[in-house]
Every structure is written in structure tokens, then in C-alpha cells.
Enzyme design. Structure first.
Site, short mmCIF file in Angstrom:
data_model
loop_
_atom_site.label_atom_id
_atom_site.label_comp_id
_atom_site.label_asym_id
_atom_site.label_seq_id
_atom_site.Cartn_x
_atom_site.Cartn_y
_atom_site.Cartn_z
NE ARG A 193 54.91 23.40 73.68
CZ ARG A 193 53.65 22.97 73.79
NH1 ARG A 193 53.37 21.69 73.54
NH2 ARG A 193 52.70 23.78 74.15
CG ASP A 243 48.02 12.55 79.17
OD1 ASP A 243 47.00 13.26 79.11
OD2 ASP A 243 49.06 12.80 78.52
#
Length: 282
Positions: A47, A150
Site C-alpha cells: 500500500r 471516517d
């Protein structure tokens, strides 16, 4: 630890040492409270390698040093987004939604129901809450406000759009699909969009659950924080629950994930149903 066999060559684009991984673990824990397990090293490499390419960094040392130099660097947002796991679906842990519906039926007539989805991801969970409220009040404009937050700004952008592939709706009844979604045509065939009336019930905002203060005001009738606490250690879980409880009504509900246990916070919340809690009244 180097686990390659003698003479084996690394095929990685960038060198990634155990020291680099330890540095990433410390940084994401300090920034977002996420406790990375040792077996997540390959995930972290995959990632963050994308961020190295995007920023032009020549290696992990250079990239991580940049973040350590400036706590306000805009790359921090992408760093956190890259390491945040977003696994969700419509009406996940379905047993929670009838409990939510029954709970709000007890509200006084004329009272606005306030709900908070604290880990909204790509939006499936807050929209499931909104659908439940429409069905409960039998109105596309129920007296309900849903806050959805979030830490990952990229998934929030997806959530705001409310566009999903049809396979995301496979477990949903045809009646719900007809009532709450608009099917795409031509270039958008195979996709659906959440109806505007449903989207109007949900306000999406960025929030780090580790922030010292939360900007929203309670009290909420219910807070959803499902399958999030598993990424935090117990002291971090406790600190977050300490901030949740004052934001709940005295009889408010806290919906948690099926693999999360909070015996260490029995002075804050008590279990009343399967993965459903209430504040401890003192």
C-alpha cells in the site's frame, strides 16, 4: 528479519526493512490508533509503495522522514488512507437493524432521532441505517439525522456519491432495491445510485476517533462503531469509549462488531443484547 533463502534476490521495487516497518507501526499508531500486527508487513509495503511512486520518494526512509519532519504535511492524509482497511456491506450484521428500529420507536413524538455512524467507510452502513429509518417511519423524510464519519477521506468521497455496483446489492430484497436505488443506464449500466431522499438524511464528515475532542454535539440515540475497535489496543479502545458515552442518551445504544469484547470497559458500557451496549448510568 530477513526471511529469504540464501542467494535469493528480492523482487521488491523498494527496500523495506524491519526498521521501516517498525517506524510505520509507530507512526500509524500515534496518528490513528491503529495497532498493526507483525503479519501485516507485506500489506504495508504494497500500500505504501504506491505513495512512494506518487510522491517521487526514492525509498521508504526518505518517505517516512518527510512525514516525521512535518506533522502538518498533507501527505499524512494519504498515508492514513493507504493503511486504513475498509471492509463493509449493506446490512452487515443484520440483527442490529431491527434492534435500532425498535429503539427509535420509543422516542417521543416530534423528537428528532440522532444517529452516528463513526466508521462510515464507503457508505453502506449509514445508508443501511437510513433505509431502516425510512422503513420504521414509513416516510422518505423521517425525523432523523445521521452523522457519518471516517478517518479515510477517499472512502468518504465514495460514500457521498452513493454509487455502487449491482453486486453490492446481492443480499438485499428486490423491494428495498426498487425503493431506495436508481439503476444506471447506458454508460452507467450495472451501477445504482442511492436515492436523493436517502442521501439527504446522512451528513458525511472526516473524523479521527483519536482526536482529543469531537466536534459533534450529542446526545445521540445510537452510535454504530462496528468492527473498528479490533484495530486498536485496549487502552485506545477505552479512551474512545470514554468519549462515546457522554455523547449518548442515558438509554442510548452502542452497536459494536461481533468479534469485539469490552470487559475492560465494564465501568463505561454494559451488554444488553448481542453486541449491543448501553452506557453505565452512574
Amino acid at each position: 528479519m530477513n526471511t529469504r533463502a540464501p542467494g535469493e534476490q528480492s523482487t521488491r521495487e523498494y527496500a523495506f526493512s524491519s526498521q521501516d516497518f517498525d517506524c510505520v507501526k509507530k507512526m500509524i499508531y500515534a496518528r490513528a490508533g491503529i495497532a498493526l500486527a507483525e503479519n501485516r508487513q507485506e500489506m504495508v509495503y504494497t500500500r505504501l509503495s504506491r505513495r512512494l511512486r506518487a510522491t517521487g520518494a526514492r525509498g521508504f526512509g526518505e518517505y517516512l522522514a518527510r512525514l516525521e519532519r512535518d506533522n502538518r504535511d498533507t501527505e499524512w492524509e494519504s498515508f492514513v488512507n493507504a493503511l486504513t482497511t475498509n471492509l463493509t456491506s449493506f446490512f452487515r450484521e443484520e440483527h442490529h437493524f431491527p434492534i435500532l428500529a425498535e429503539h427509535v420507536r420509543k422516542r417521543q413524538p416530534g423528537q428528532t432521532v440522532k444517529l452516528w455512524c463513526s466508521a462510515a467507510s464507503t457508505g453502506e452502513e449509514p445508508y443501511s441505517m437510513a433505509m431502516t429509518m425510512v422503513e420504521t417511519f414509513n416516510s422518505l423524510k423521517p425525523p432523523v439525522r445521521i452523522l457519518a464519519t471516517d478517518i479515510d477521506t477517499e472512502v468518504l468521497a465514495v460514500a457521498r456519491e452513493g454509487v455502487y455496483s449491482l453486486d453490492k446489492l446481492e443480499s438485499m430484497s428486490p423491494e428495498r432495491i426498487r425503493r431506495f436505488f436508481l439503476k444506471g443506464k447506458n454508460g452507467t449500466a450495472g451501477y445504482v445510485r442511492v436515492r436523493q431522499e436517502l442521501r439527504d438524511l446522512v451528513a458525511f464528515r472526516p473524523l479521527n476517533l483519536l482526536d482529543p475532542r469531537y466536534p459533534m454535539r450529542g446526545p445521540f440515540d445510537a452510535i454504530f462503531c462496528r468492527n473498528v475497535m479490533i484495530y486498536f489496543d485496549k487502552p485506545t479502545q477505552y479512551r474512545i469509549l470514554q468519549k462515546f458515552v457522554p455523547l449518548l442518551n442515558r438509554d442510548g445504544l452502542l452497536f459494536m462488531g461481533h468479534s469485539e469484547v469490552f470487559q475492560h470497559a465494564s465501568d463505561l458500557i454494559r451488554l444488553i443484547d448481542r453486541t449491543v451496549y448501553r452506557p453505565v448510568v452512574k
